[in-house]
Design a protein around this motif. Structure first.
Motif, PDB file in Angstrom:
ATOM      1  N   ALA A   1       5.071   1.912   2.828  1.00  0.00           N
ATOM      2  CA  ALA A   1       6.187   2.345   1.991  1.00  0.00           C
ATOM      3  C   ALA A   1       6.497   3.793   2.318  1.00  0.00           C
ATOM      4  CB  ALA A   1       5.817   2.209   0.526  1.00  0.00           C
ATOM      5  N   VAL A  47      -5.795  14.987   5.952  1.00  0.00           N
ATOM      6  CA  VAL A  47      -6.988  14.257   6.387  1.00  0.00           C
ATOM      7  C   VAL A  47      -7.802  15.074   7.391  1.00  0.00           C
ATOM      8  CG1 VAL A  47      -6.129  11.937   5.911  1.00  0.00           C
ATOM      9  CG2 VAL A  47      -5.691  12.981   8.139  1.00  0.00           C
ATOM     10  N   SER A  59      -7.798  25.781   7.241  1.00  0.00           N
ATOM     11  CA  SER A  59      -6.443  25.669   6.707  1.00  0.00           C
ATOM     12  C   SER A  59      -5.693  26.985   6.867  1.00  0.00           C
ATOM     13  CB  SER A  59      -6.503  25.265   5.226  1.00  0.00           C
ATOM     14  OG  SER A  59      -5.210  25.298   4.660  1.00  0.00           O
ATOM     15  N   ALA A 101      -4.755  27.502  10.364  1.00  0.00           N
ATOM     16  CA  ALA A 101      -3.605  26.659  10.709  1.00  0.00           C
ATOM     17  C   ALA A 101      -2.312  27.283  10.199  1.00  0.00           C
ATOM     18  CB  ALA A 101      -3.788  25.252  10.133  1.00  0.00           C
ATOM     19  N   VAL A 122     -12.583  18.397   8.806  1.00  0.00           N
ATOM     20  CA  VAL A 122     -13.236  19.682   9.089  1.00  0.00           C
ATOM     21  C   VAL A 122     -14.452  19.849   8.180  1.00  0.00           C
ATOM     22  CG1 VAL A 122     -13.006  22.194   8.816  1.00  0.00           C
ATOM     23  CG2 VAL A 122     -11.225  20.896   9.994  1.00  0.00           C
ATOM     24  N   LEU A 138      -5.609  19.989  12.760  1.00  0.00           N
ATOM     25  CA  LEU A 138      -5.011  20.548  11.544  1.00  0.00           C
ATOM     26  C   LEU A 138      -3.993  21.626  11.902  1.00  0.00           C
ATOM     27  CD1 LEU A 138      -4.806  21.234   8.523  1.00  0.00           C
ATOM     28  CD2 LEU A 138      -6.993  22.417   8.697  1.00  0.00           C
ATOM     29  N   ARG A 139      -4.374  22.446  12.827  1.00  0.00           N
ATOM     30  CA  ARG A 139      -3.479  23.515  13.277  1.00  0.00           C
ATOM     31  C   ARG A 139      -2.203  22.948  13.892  1.00  0.00           C
ATOM     32  NH1 ARG A 139      -5.488  28.756  16.615  1.00  0.00           N
ATOM     33  NH2 ARG A 139      -3.527  29.388  17.561  1.00  0.00           N
ATOM     34  N   ALA A 150      -0.417   5.581  10.198  1.00  0.00           N
ATOM     35  CA  ALA A 150       0.775   5.739   9.366  1.00  0.00           C
ATOM     36  C   ALA A 150       1.772   6.710   9.996  1.00  0.00           C
ATOM     37  CB  ALA A 150       0.382   6.223   7.974  1.00  0.00           C
ATOM     38  N   PRO A 154      -2.180  24.626   4.522  1.00  0.00           N
ATOM     39  CA  PRO A 154      -1.942  23.296   5.087  1.00  0.00           C
ATOM     40  C   PRO A 154      -3.152  22.389   4.871  1.00  0.00           C
ATOM     41  CG  PRO A 154      -1.360  25.022   6.658  1.00  0.00           C
ATOM     42  CD  PRO A 154      -2.039  25.692   5.507  1.00  0.00           C
ATOM     43  N   ARG A 207     -12.853  18.746  -5.598  1.00  0.00           N
ATOM     44  CA  ARG A 207     -11.998  19.560  -4.756  1.00  0.00           C
ATOM     45  C   ARG A 207     -11.553  20.841  -5.432  1.00  0.00           C
ATOM     46  NH1 ARG A 207      -9.007  17.659  -1.083  1.00  0.00           N
ATOM     47  NH2 ARG A 207     -10.529  16.569   0.098  1.00  0.00           N
ATOM     48  N   ARG A 208     -11.773  20.909  -6.715  1.00  0.00           N
ATOM     49  CA  ARG A 208     -11.296  22.061  -7.439  1.00  0.00           C
ATOM     50  C   ARG A 208     -12.182  23.276  -7.224  1.00  0.00           C
ATOM     51  NH1 ARG A 208      -6.671  23.305  -8.840  1.00  0.00           N
ATOM     52  NH2 ARG A 208      -5.441  21.434  -8.886  1.00  0.00           N
ATOM     53  N   ALA A 217      -2.062  -5.992   0.713  1.00  0.00           N
ATOM     54  CA  ALA A 217      -0.819  -5.712   0.036  1.00  0.00           C
ATOM     55  C   ALA A 217       0.160  -4.865   0.826  1.00  0.00           C
ATOM     56  CB  ALA A 217      -1.098  -5.018  -1.300  1.00  0.00           C
ATOM     57  N   ARG A 228     -13.402  24.315   5.566  1.00  0.00           N
ATOM     58  CA  ARG A 228     -12.126  23.652   5.297  1.00  0.00           C
ATOM     59  C   ARG A 228     -11.060  24.672   4.936  1.00  0.00           C
ATOM     60  NH1 ARG A 228     -10.297  21.303   0.411  1.00  0.00           N
ATOM     61  NH2 ARG A 228      -8.783  19.626   0.692  1.00  0.00           N
ATOM     62  N   MET A 248       0.840  -1.208   0.000  1.00  0.00           N
ATOM     63  CA  MET A 248       0.000   0.000   0.000  1.00  0.00           C
ATOM     64  C   MET A 248       0.863   1.241   0.000  1.00  0.00           C
ATOM     65  SD  MET A 248      -1.204   0.365   3.898  1.00  0.00           S
ATOM     66  CE  MET A 248      -1.663   2.046   3.567  1.00  0.00           C
ATOM     67  N   PRO A 249       0.342   2.284  -0.532  1.00  0.00           N
ATOM     68  CA  PRO A 249       1.127   3.521  -0.530  1.00  0.00           C
ATOM     69  C   PRO A 249       1.227   4.061   0.876  1.00  0.00           C
ATOM     70  CG  PRO A 249      -1.086   3.928  -1.314  1.00  0.00           C
ATOM     71  CD  PRO A 249      -0.982   2.450  -1.102  1.00  0.00           C
ATOM     72  N   PHE A 250       2.266   4.765   1.087  1.00  0.00           N
ATOM     73  CA  PHE A 250       2.410   5.414   2.380  1.00  0.00           C
ATOM     74  C   PHE A 250       1.313   6.448   2.537  1.00  0.00           C
ATOM     75  CE2 PHE A 250       4.551   8.081   5.505  1.00  0.00           C
ATOM     76  CZ  PHE A 250       4.768   7.085   6.431  1.00  0.00           C
ATOM     77  N   PRO A 251       0.973   6.756   3.767  1.00  0.00           N
ATOM     78  CA  PRO A 251      -0.192   7.574   4.112  1.00  0.00           C
ATOM     79  C   PRO A 251      -0.673   8.578   3.091  1.00  0.00           C
ATOM     80  CG  PRO A 251       1.763   8.141   5.388  1.00  0.00           C
ATOM     81  CD  PRO A 251       1.984   6.791   4.764  1.00  0.00           C
ATOM     82  N   SER A 252      -1.304   8.142   2.107  1.00  0.00           N
ATOM     83  CA  SER A 252      -1.853   9.156   1.219  1.00  0.00           C
ATOM     84  C   SER A 252      -3.243   9.476   1.703  1.00  0.00           C
ATOM     85  CB  SER A 252      -1.899   8.633  -0.204  1.00  0.00           C
ATOM     86  OG  SER A 252      -2.707   7.493  -0.248  1.00  0.00           O
ATOM     87  N   PRO A 253      -3.448  10.734   2.005  1.00  0.00           N
ATOM     88  CA  PRO A 253      -4.767  11.128   2.476  1.00  0.00           C
ATOM     89  C   PRO A 253      -5.804  10.720   1.445  1.00  0.00           C
ATOM     90  CG  PRO A 253      -3.418  13.039   1.951  1.00  0.00           C
ATOM     91  CD  PRO A 253      -2.547  11.833   1.821  1.00  0.00           C
ATOM     92  N   SER A 254      -6.821  10.115   1.880  1.00  0.00           N
ATOM     93  CA  SER A 254      -7.809   9.679   0.908  1.00  0.00           C
ATOM     94  C   SER A 254      -8.470  10.896   0.301  1.00  0.00           C
ATOM     95  CB  SER A 254      -8.845   8.803   1.583  1.00  0.00           C
ATOM     96  OG  SER A 254      -9.783   9.589   2.248  1.00  0.00           O
ATOM     97  N   ARG A 255      -8.602  10.839  -0.976  1.00  0.00           N
ATOM     98  CA  ARG A 255      -9.064  12.019  -1.699  1.00  0.00           C
ATOM     99  C   ARG A 255     -10.335  11.721  -2.443  1.00  0.00           C
ATOM    100  NH1 ARG A 255      -7.429  16.119   0.569  1.00  0.00           N
ATOM    101  NH2 ARG A 255      -5.228  16.185   0.975  1.00  0.00           N
ATOM    102  N   THR A 256     -11.192  12.640  -2.390  1.00  0.00           N
ATOM    103  CA  THR A 256     -12.363  12.518  -3.234  1.00  0.00           C
ATOM    104  C   THR A 256     -11.946  12.902  -4.639  1.00  0.00           C
ATOM    105  OG1 THR A 256     -12.890  14.722  -2.512  1.00  0.00           O
ATOM    106  CG2 THR A 256     -14.087  12.933  -1.469  1.00  0.00           C
TER     107      THR A 256
END
Lengths: 184, 173
Positions: B75, B100, A167, A170, B105, B120-121, B22, B138, A14-15, B163, A163, A1-9
């Motif tokens: 990985a 994530v 951000s 943050a 949020v 997030l912050r 992770a 961010p 998102r655009r 996997a 969101r 599996m890929p390393f922590p890739s945030p699951s994306r819609t």
């Protein structure tokens, strides 16, 4: 599996230009056909007001950066990336906004009562501390206060604007850290 | 709150939990390579992510879900063979966790949204602490043009048990 890739819609969703609202939808033609899962939670005008206020706050912060840079040219290089980020925040909130909305809510406390317009007014801004360290601390305090205020506004917003605002808040908190902790 | 909204919130919570699993793993790698001077900070971040992981596990249960488990292996985005790479990995871990939480949020409301924003912050501040740099948005991958080597985001949520890729650096935690 890929390393922590945030699951994306799917990317189309998102655009979306953030703080999109009915009033500004016409300007978002490039992002058309997006679902609006947020519709109905909060009227467009409320979102518009929140967006306008966020833009105003970021512009106010930008003025503070300019004032500090004007008073302390030696800090210009260090502050440049942070200033650019704040400018990007302002632009993000203004994106899709037909006009810099003139909603007259006066609560823009920390970011000085000055107008939220252009940036070249540094010389007219409030006094900047004469010591660099104090000037940086002042910027950090302004960043932190604004981040806190934005965090408080989150519950009232629809999902996507929340969101973006979270951000940006943050980022502001990270700025406060960088302004005070790093080599200050 | 509609069923649909609830499902979206649960999904975002699970994604956050998977990312925290992770991150815990990743900080194990970081801890094995980081310089002495930054070891305490790494340890503190590691503990923070474990606490987040545990809190999210409870939240998923509260919503009636079955918490996703940690994968057997992850990985790494790049080889981590020295202290500098460990710092880069730590910053990368925080950037991904920020992603994530920004989604959480959006999906959550009320207290859970506020908590997600705080997380997030925290991630943004830690990322700045590791990298010394400012990230404009961010957690908003679509606005960053994927800066620092965030690899091809494959979009697959880290599902449990499938996997397991062998890590390119040995975890030492």
């Amino acid at each position: 599996m890929p390393f922590p890739s945030p699951s994306r819609t799917p990317s189309g969703v998102r655009r979306r230009s953030l703080f999109a609202s009915a009033a500004s939808a016409a300007l978002l033609a490039g992002c058309a056909a997006e679902p609006r899962p947020d519709a109905g939670r909060s009227g467009p005008s409320a979102v518009d007001r929140a967006r306008a206020r966020a833009a105003r706050d970021s512009r106010g912060l930008l003025e503070q950066y300019d004032a500090v840079i004007a008073a302390h040219p030696a800090l210009a290089e260090r502050l440049a990336p942070l200033r650019a980020t704040v400018a990007a925040h302002a632009a993000a909130f203004e994106d899709g906004s037909p006009t810099p909305s003139a909603t007259s809510r006066t609560a823009s406390a920390a970011s000085s009562g000055a107008s939220a317009t252009a940036s070249a007014t540094a010389s007219a801004s409030p006094a900047v501390p004469t010591r660099e360290k104090d000037a940086l601390a002042g910027l950090a305090a302004a960043e932190r206060a604004l981040a806190d205020r934005r965090a408080k506004a989150l519950p009232d917003l629809p999902g996507e604007p929340a969101r973006l605002l979270a951000s940006v808040a943050a980022a502001g908190a990270a700025h406060a850290y960088l302004l005070t902790e790093r080599g200050a | 709150m509609s069923d649909e909204a609830k499902a979206a919130e649960l999904k975002a919570l699970q994604a956050a939990l998977a990312a925290e699993h992770a991150a815990v793993y990743g900080y194990g790698v970081v801890g094995g390579r980081i310089s002495q001077a930054r070891r305490v900070a790494a340890r503190s971040a590691y503990d923070g992510h474990r606490a987040q992981r545990d809190a999210l596990t409870r939240e998923v249960r509260d919503l009636g879900g079955t918490p996703v488990a940690a994968s057997a292996g992850y990985a790494l985005p790049f080889p981590v063979q020295d202290a500098a790479a460990a710092v880069r990995l730590a910053a990368e871990l925080e950037n991904r966790v920020a992603g994530v939480y920004s989604d959480l949020v959006r999906a959550a409301m009320g207290a859970r949204r506020v908590a997600a924003a705080a997380s997030l912050r925290q991630a943004a501040v830690l990322a700045a602490r590791w990298s010394g740099e400012s990230v404009a948005f961010p957690g908003l991958a679509e606005r960053t043009g994927e800066a620092a080597g965030a690899t091809g985001a494959t979009g697959t949520a880290p599902a449990s048990g499938t996997a397991p890729a062998s890590p390119s650096a040995t975890p030492t935690a």
